[in-house]
Structure formats: C-alpha cells, structure tokens
Design an enzyme around this catalytic site. Structure first.
Site, short mmCIF file in Angstrom:
data_model
loop_
_atom_site.label_atom_id
_atom_site.label_comp_id
_atom_site.label_asym_id
_atom_site.label_seq_id
_atom_site.Cartn_x
_atom_site.Cartn_y
_atom_site.Cartn_z
N CYS A 2 0.84 -1.21 0.00
CA CYS A 2 0.00 0.00 0.00
C CYS A 2 0.88 1.26 0.00
O CYS A 2 1.97 1.24 0.54
CB CYS A 2 -0.94 0.10 1.19
SG CYS A 2 -2.20 -1.17 1.24
N ARG A 30 6.34 -0.63 -3.91
CA ARG A 30 5.95 -1.13 -2.59
C ARG A 30 5.10 -2.40 -2.68
O ARG A 30 5.00 -3.15 -1.73
CB ARG A 30 5.18 -0.04 -1.83
CG ARG A 30 6.01 1.17 -1.50
CD ARG A 30 5.15 2.28 -0.94
NE ARG A 30 4.60 1.96 0.36
CZ ARG A 30 5.21 2.22 1.52
NH1 ARG A 30 6.37 2.81 1.51
NH2 ARG A 30 4.65 1.91 2.66
N TRP A 80 -2.72 -2.99 -1.50
CA TRP A 80 -2.35 -4.41 -1.44
C TRP A 80 -3.41 -5.04 -0.55
O TRP A 80 -3.46 -4.79 0.65
CB TRP A 80 -0.96 -4.55 -0.86
CG TRP A 80 -0.35 -5.92 -1.00
CD1 TRP A 80 0.39 -6.37 -2.06
CD2 TRP A 80 -0.38 -6.98 -0.06
NE1 TRP A 80 0.80 -7.65 -1.82
CE2 TRP A 80 0.34 -8.06 -0.61
CE3 TRP A 80 -0.96 -7.15 1.20
CZ2 TRP A 80 0.51 -9.28 0.05
CZ3 TRP A 80 -0.80 -8.36 1.86
CH2 TRP A 80 -0.07 -9.40 1.28
N ASN A 106 -3.46 3.17 4.75
CA ASN A 106 -2.50 2.06 4.83
C ASN A 106 -2.61 1.47 6.22
O ASN A 106 -2.65 2.22 7.20
CB ASN A 106 -1.05 2.56 4.70
CG ASN A 106 -0.71 2.95 3.29
OD1 ASN A 106 -1.55 2.90 2.40
ND2 ASN A 106 0.53 3.37 3.09
N GLY A 107 -2.57 0.14 6.32
CA GLY A 107 -2.62 -0.50 7.62
C GLY A 107 -3.90 -1.29 7.80
O GLY A 107 -4.56 -1.65 6.81
N GLU A 518 19.85 -17.00 0.88
CA GLU A 518 19.55 -15.77 0.15
C GLU A 518 19.52 -16.02 -1.36
O GLU A 518 18.65 -15.51 -2.07
CB GLU A 518 20.58 -14.68 0.51
CG GLU A 518 20.55 -13.41 -0.32
CD GLU A 518 19.27 -12.60 -0.20
OE1 GLU A 518 18.40 -12.95 0.62
OE2 GLU A 518 19.13 -11.63 -0.96
N LYS A 522 16.31 -15.30 -3.69
CA LYS A 522 16.33 -14.39 -4.84
C LYS A 522 15.72 -15.09 -6.06
O LYS A 522 14.93 -14.51 -6.78
CB LYS A 522 17.76 -13.94 -5.20
CG LYS A 522 18.40 -12.89 -4.35
CD LYS A 522 17.82 -11.51 -4.47
CE LYS A 522 16.66 -11.30 -3.53
NZ LYS A 522 16.94 -10.97 -2.15
N GLU A 525 11.89 -15.55 -5.61
CA GLU A 525 11.14 -14.30 -5.66
C GLU A 525 10.92 -13.81 -7.07
O GLU A 525 9.82 -13.41 -7.42
CB GLU A 525 11.90 -13.20 -4.90
CG GLU A 525 11.81 -13.30 -3.41
CD GLU A 525 12.40 -12.07 -2.73
OE1 GLU A 525 13.59 -11.79 -2.92
OE2 GLU A 525 11.66 -11.39 -2.00
N HIS A 541 21.26 -35.48 5.50
CA HIS A 541 20.22 -35.82 6.47
C HIS A 541 18.82 -35.71 5.86
O HIS A 541 17.84 -35.58 6.59
CB HIS A 541 20.34 -34.93 7.71
CG HIS A 541 21.64 -35.13 8.44
ND1 HIS A 541 21.92 -36.25 9.18
CD2 HIS A 541 22.76 -34.36 8.49
CE1 HIS A 541 23.14 -36.15 9.67
NE2 HIS A 541 23.67 -35.02 9.26
N LYS A 638 7.11 -4.69 -1.28
CA LYS A 638 8.44 -4.26 -0.82
C LYS A 638 8.45 -4.04 0.69
O LYS A 638 9.39 -4.43 1.37
CB LYS A 638 8.82 -2.95 -1.54
CG LYS A 638 10.21 -2.46 -1.23
CD LYS A 638 11.28 -3.33 -1.85
CE LYS A 638 12.67 -2.87 -1.53
NZ LYS A 638 13.65 -3.95 -1.78
C1 AGP Z 1 13.94 -9.65 -0.07
O1 AGP Z 1 14.29 -9.83 -1.38
C2 AGP Z 1 12.51 -9.58 0.19
N1 AGP Z 1 11.75 -8.85 -0.70
C3 AGP Z 1 12.02 -9.72 1.61
O2 AGP Z 1 12.39 -10.97 2.06
C4 AGP Z 1 12.49 -8.64 2.61
O3 AGP Z 1 13.85 -8.80 2.87
C5 AGP Z 1 11.66 -8.77 3.89
O4 AGP Z 1 10.31 -8.54 3.60
C6 AGP Z 1 12.11 -7.83 4.97
O5 AGP Z 1 11.98 -6.50 4.58
P1 AGP Z 1 12.74 -5.34 5.33
O6 AGP Z 1 14.19 -5.57 5.15
O7 AGP Z 1 12.26 -4.10 4.68
O8 AGP Z 1 12.35 -5.43 6.77
#
Ligand code: AGP
Length: 643
Positions: A2, A30, A80, A106-107, A518, A522, A525, A541, A638
């Site tokens: 949002c 966002r 969103w 927002n919220g 990570e 990536k 995502e 394991h 975001k």
């Molecule tokens: C990372 O690529 C993500 N989009 C996501 O995991 C992100 O790191 C997570 O939502 C935390 O966000 P922040 O760092 O803004 O707290």
C-alpha cells in the site's frame, strides 16, 4: 505494501491528479493490486474519484484519456488487498455517504467490525468489503454530531485500533488531513504547496526537505497553512529533515530494471556504508567527538592502514561503553533477506566479539516466549524500516528494557523511531526492486561495523584476527564487487543453461550458509522457480533424496572455510548424478563441475557480500529469460506493513 500520495496545490495550474499519479508511480515498488485517486472538483465543490483494479497503468489510462483531473487537491493510493478482494470497488479512496469526505488508508483497522456495526445503526451505507471504508463514515458521523472537521478526524483517530496512515480530503472546506499511527507518512512543502506520501521517493523530485509525522500526530493543511497536532489536540513543532538521496536514484538510468541497476550500484553503496565510518584510533573518544577521516582510494591502502590504527565510529549509534560492557548477548530480529543478513551478523558477532548471538524471525519472536533481558542488545535489521513483524518484535524488546538498535536503509522510518540506542544507516539509497540486493549487502557490511564497534569496547581478542587485513579488505571490497559485475555475461550464459529447471538447491557452510538461503530466495522471488537453501553438511540428512540428473546444485565454496568438507559434499552429489555449479574464490581441484564461477578472495567476514553478487545476477538473468515481472514479482510487496 500500500502507498499513499497526496498533493495540495495553492493554485489550480498544476493538475493535482497528475502530480498524485506520478507519485503513485514512484510508490509502485511497494507492491499493490489496485489503485485510485480522489480529487477536489472546484466547479461543483465535490469530490470525484477513479479506482481501478490491477496495475497502475489501468488507472492512468482512465485518467489520461477521459479525465484531466483539473484540480489543485488530490489524494491517491495503491492498495495491497487485506480485507476484501482487489476489485475496483474495494480500491481506495473510500467516500462517506455524502461524498464530501474521501479517505485513503495504509494499515489495518482492527476494530472495524465494531465501528461498522455502530455506524450501520446510525444509518451509514457501506459499499465495500474493506476495513478502511469505516474511516470515512466515522469522520462523517462526528461531523453530523456537530464537531468540526479537525475535531472529527481527531476523535476518529482516537477511536480506531490497529495501525493506520490515513489521508483525508474534505471538500466543503477544501482541506486535507494526514493521520499517522503506525505506517509512515512524510510531508514536504514547496512554494506553498503540500506534498505527502508513504515514503520519500515521490517527494524527491520536488524537494529534499521533509517532515516525518510521528505516531499519534495529525497534519492539517488548507490554503498554504500546515498545522500539526497530537492526538491529544496539542500543537506540535516539527523539525525539517534534509534528505541526501537525489531524484535520479529513483529512475532506472539506462538499466532495464531497478533490480539490475541496484545490483550494479553495490560498489558505491558499500563504499558509502564504510567510507566515513573508519576513523583514527586516537580520535575515537565517545563516538561524537571522533574526527572522521576518509581513506584515500588513490593511494596505497595498505600503507595508509598500517601507518595509523583505524577504528569504527558509527554516527547515529547511541550505544555507550557501559551498554556494551554490560551486554551478555546480542539478539537479532528481522524478516526475509534481512533475516539472512542477521544470521551473518550473528556469526560475525560471535567470532569477533565472543558474545553469544541469537537470531529470530520477527514473526516468531513477537509471539514466542524468548526471555528478553535488560542486558540484551537487540538489533533489528530492515531495509524499509516498516516491516510490521520486525517492528513489533523490537517494541516488545523495548518494553522489556532491552537496548534496541537498528540497521536500516530508510531515514525516518518507523524502526528508527523505535530504536532507543540508535541506528546504523546502510546508506544504500532507495531500493526500488522488490527483491533486495544492494540493501542486503550493505546490511552485512553494517553488521560487521557493529561487531567491530562492540569489539572496541569489550576488548575480545579473536584468535588470528588481524585488523589491518580486515580493514584493507573492507576498503578493497568495492573494486572486488566491480570485478564480479564484469562477469555478468558469463553468469548470463550459465543462467541460459538452467533457466528451464523447475528446482534448484543452494548449499553453503558456516558464514556462507545464509548466502545459500539468500541465493535461493532471490531465485524464488523473481523467477518463481522452486529453490531451497541448505547447510551443505545437512544435505545427507534428507535433501540428498531429491538429487538426480535433473537437479542443479549451486555450491558456495571458499578456500578459507571448511573447503575440504564442502568438497566432500560435492562428491556426494556427483555420485548421485546431480549437476554441480560452483561459486568459489579459488580453483578447486574437483572433476565433473558443470559450471564454475570464480570470484575474488577476501576476509571471511566480507565473503558473504562477494558470494551474494553472482547469485543476484544469476537470479536476475534466469528471471529475464523466463520473462517474469522482475521489479514487481507477483504477490510480493516491498514493505510488509501487516502481519
Ligand atoms: C527480499 O528480497 C525480500 N523482498 C524480503 O524478504 C524482505 O527482505 C523482507 O520482507 C524484509 O523487509 P525489510 O528488510 O524491509 O524489513
């Protein structure tokens, strides 16, 4: 997740609708699934609104073709969905029964069912499935009871529970109001006009001077006059903050995607994260009095570092010597990539400071039974500073009297207000791609700076630690990242070979294990390919059962860390016909590697940064080949401002 944008122009020469539309475009990153704008129509003194589900292009098409939005006041929103599907109807703005009040929110309004019940009894008509619509009717209800607009907004704010950033347009008095309780709201004034938004990115093209609303504050604006009041009705004096992000940072500047641009910005981001924070030891004093020296990049770095003893000074960190000396452990809370950066920071803290480090997901910490103590230093890591789970976890730690510190990229964000012991800004500049890249690597560097800072006070002497080598490697890091970026085409060729694979496994050990997580995140995502990160030693394991000739396994192999153990893991995969891809800082003597990506060597604590870069490029090229929406991947936001 949002986004709000609003504009109040003192003349109607500038179309407020178009200013708001442009602002919403800057907030798109966002994450959202519908959008809308409400503007004040001076011809009939009424509010007009346009709302569309789907991408912002659907709204802008409507506005640019049919409706010029000739007006000086407008509020807009990207939504969103949380309560109610992402339909035209449920998109914001929402109007009251008379159409005199428009709100964007927002919220979440947690007590909306109760409020709605009361308002329905009072005769209000609701037309959406959202929690947000209740706000417009609540304000209307107070106005009907005879309260002024500002008093009605204030009373409504006091009655709502949950988290809310709300912008309100009130046509009869040509006024706007902005209320903050949780999600961020930033205001900017220029030439008598007022701009306000969920973050600074849409404001940068107008001014670098902004006002951050704090929780429980309401801004009222009308005809060039801005008043900020507390929920208690008291006038609040606000400071103007200067932002040194320039507007070009929110443009693609010749790159195809923001994510690509942000990957390539990493050398300068890393430089920005450390350059002013390395100081002469005899100037260190109590942080504030330190004289900042920059290392001359054009002279022999080793000589400069050898000539003087360097230390770390962190300008916005307020941890005292006493805080550090009394700390018995460092607790990290974060989500997503920031959680992985926390795992790495925890590893570094334990190695460099000899203190136990505990790392929690924000969402687990807040509802778990972790015993927080007043001797804990609790560190929240967050790019946005708006992540609800991380912030709530920190609030909890604060309530238990812990010392709260944050590592954050966005100035003035919520997390920075919560952190009673200050902030280490990552200085990575605005990160627009939903998939974090430059903010992630800057977080790792800042985690290391925090460890070095703590070590200065707790005096722990790690075995074999040579600060001059580490400082030299920090200074050389940007060049080493550049070197990896020059390998972009090679990494693209590897991506070409594997982009049709439905699964990937990423394996690493020690400090590189979080990088395996990570790398897999990536890929998931932005390419929507299933990928799993695992500690290489744990593979046997369980996950080894999924290895066959169709499974590409990405190994993170380092010469300075358990290399022989990881090599044995490679052999185990080979024996089961798995496809081996390696990223390594040396030439491993192993046969049967399908693809090898070589990166420069560096100190152990910096190595995660270098290993992350080829994995970002690999994910980027795979997504490019698959044709996915790289900067705004499906279902993702975001800033995750809800639980
Ligand atoms: C990372 O690529 C993500 N989009 C996501 O995991 C992100 O790191 C997570 O939502 C935390 O966000 P922040 O760092 O803004 O707290």
């Amino acid at each position: 997740m949002c986004g709000i944008m609003g504009f109040y122009g003192i003349s109607e020469e500038e179309s407020a609708g178009l200013v708001v539309l442009k602002g919403l475009q800057n907030l798109e990153y966002r994450g959202y699934d519908s959008s809308g704008i409400a503007y004040y129509n001076s011809l009939n003194n009424k509010i007009e609104s346009i709302k569309r589900s789907g991408k912002l292009a659907n709204l802008s098409k409507e506005i640019l073709c049919g409706n010029p939005l000739k007006s000086g006041i407008a509020i807009g929103h990207i939504r969103w969905a949380t309560h109610g599907k992402p339909t035209n109807e449920n998109a914001h703005p929402h109007l009251d029964c008379t159409g005199n009040i428009a709100i964007v929110h927002n919220g979440i309004i947690e007590n909306y069912i109760k409020l709605k019940g009361r308002l329905l009894k009072n005769g209000h008509k609701f037309i959406t499935d959202t929690d947000s619509e209740v706000i417009a009717h609540l304000i209307e209800d107070y106005i009907l009871q005879g309260f002024s607009f500002s008093e009605s907004v204030r009373r409504s704010a006091l009655e709502m529970k949950g988290s809310f950033a709300v912008a309100i347009l009130y046509a009869p008095e040509k006024r706007v109001a902005a209320v903050k309780y949780g999600p961020p709201l930033v205001l900017a004034q220029k030439g008598g006009n007022l701009y306000f938004a969920s973050d600074i990115s849409p404001l940068l093209e107008y001014t670098g001077e902004v006002i951050y609303l704090k929780n429980s504050e309401i801004a009222y604006f009308n005809d060039g006059v801005l008043d900020i009041l507390s929920f208690g009705g008291k006038k609040v004096k606000k400071k103007v903050a200067k932002i040194n992000w320039d507007a070009s940072k929110v443009a693609k500047s010749g790159f195809s995607h923001f994510m690509q641009k942000e990957i390539y910005e990493q050398p300068s981001c890393i430089l920005d994260a450390f350059s002013s924070r390395i100081v002469f030891e005899n100037n260190i004093g109590d942080n504030k009095s330190s004289k900042i020296v920059s290392i001359d990049k054009n002279k022999n770095i080793a000589q400069q570092l050898a000539a003087k003893k360097f230390k770390v000074a962190l300008e916005d960190l307020r941890l005292t010597k006493k805080d550090v000396e009394s700390a018995q452990r460092i607790v990290f809370v974060a989500c997503g990539s920031s959680y992985y950066a926390s795992l790495i920071s925890g590893y570094i803290i334990e190695s460099l400071c000899g203190l136990p480090a505990i790392v929690h997901y924000g969402s687990e910490f807040r509802y778990g039974s972790f015993p927080v103590k007043n001797t804990d230093i609790v560190v929240g890591i967050s790019q946005s500073g708006e992540t609800a789970d991380t912030n709530s976890a920190l609030e909890l730690a604060l309530a238990k009297k812990a010392k709260v510190v944050s590592i954050c990229n966005v100035p003035g964000s919520q997390i920075t207000a919560i952190s009673n012991k200050g902030v280490i800004y990552t200085h990575a500049g605005p990160e627009i791609g939903v998939a974090s890249t430059k903010a992630f690597t800057s977080q790792i560097l800042c985690g290391l700076l925090l460890a070095l800072f703590i070590r200065q006070y707790n005096g722990f002497l790690p075995l074999g630690y040579d600060p001059s080598v580490l400082f030299k490697d920090i200074v050389e890091l940007p060049q080493k990242i550049e070197k990896i970026l020059l390998e972009g085409e090679k990494i693209r060729d590897v991506a070409k070979k594997y982009y049709k694979s439905p699964n990937f496994l990423y394996l690493g050990r020690g400090i590189l294990y979080p990088i395996a997580l990570e790398g897999a995140l990536k890929l998931k995502e932005i390419s929507y390919i299933h990928a799993e990160g695992y500690p290489a030693g744990e593979m046997k394991h369980g996950p080894i059962a999924i290895i066959d000739e169709n499974m590409p396994v990405m190994f993170l192999l380092s010469n300075n860390l358990l290399s022989s153990k990881t090599v044995s893991n490679i052999e185990e995969i080979k024996a089961r016909d798995g496809i081996i891809i390696t990223i390594s800082d040396y030439e491993p003597d192993i046969e049967g590697i399908s693809d090898a990506i070589k990166i420069p060597e560096t100190s152990l604590f910096l190595s995660p940064i270098l290993y992350a870069v080829p994995l970002q490029l690999f994910a980027y090229h795979i997504a490019l080949l698959k044709g996915t929406d790289i900067d705004q991947p499906r279902n993702l936001a975001k800033s995750v401002t809800v639980e």
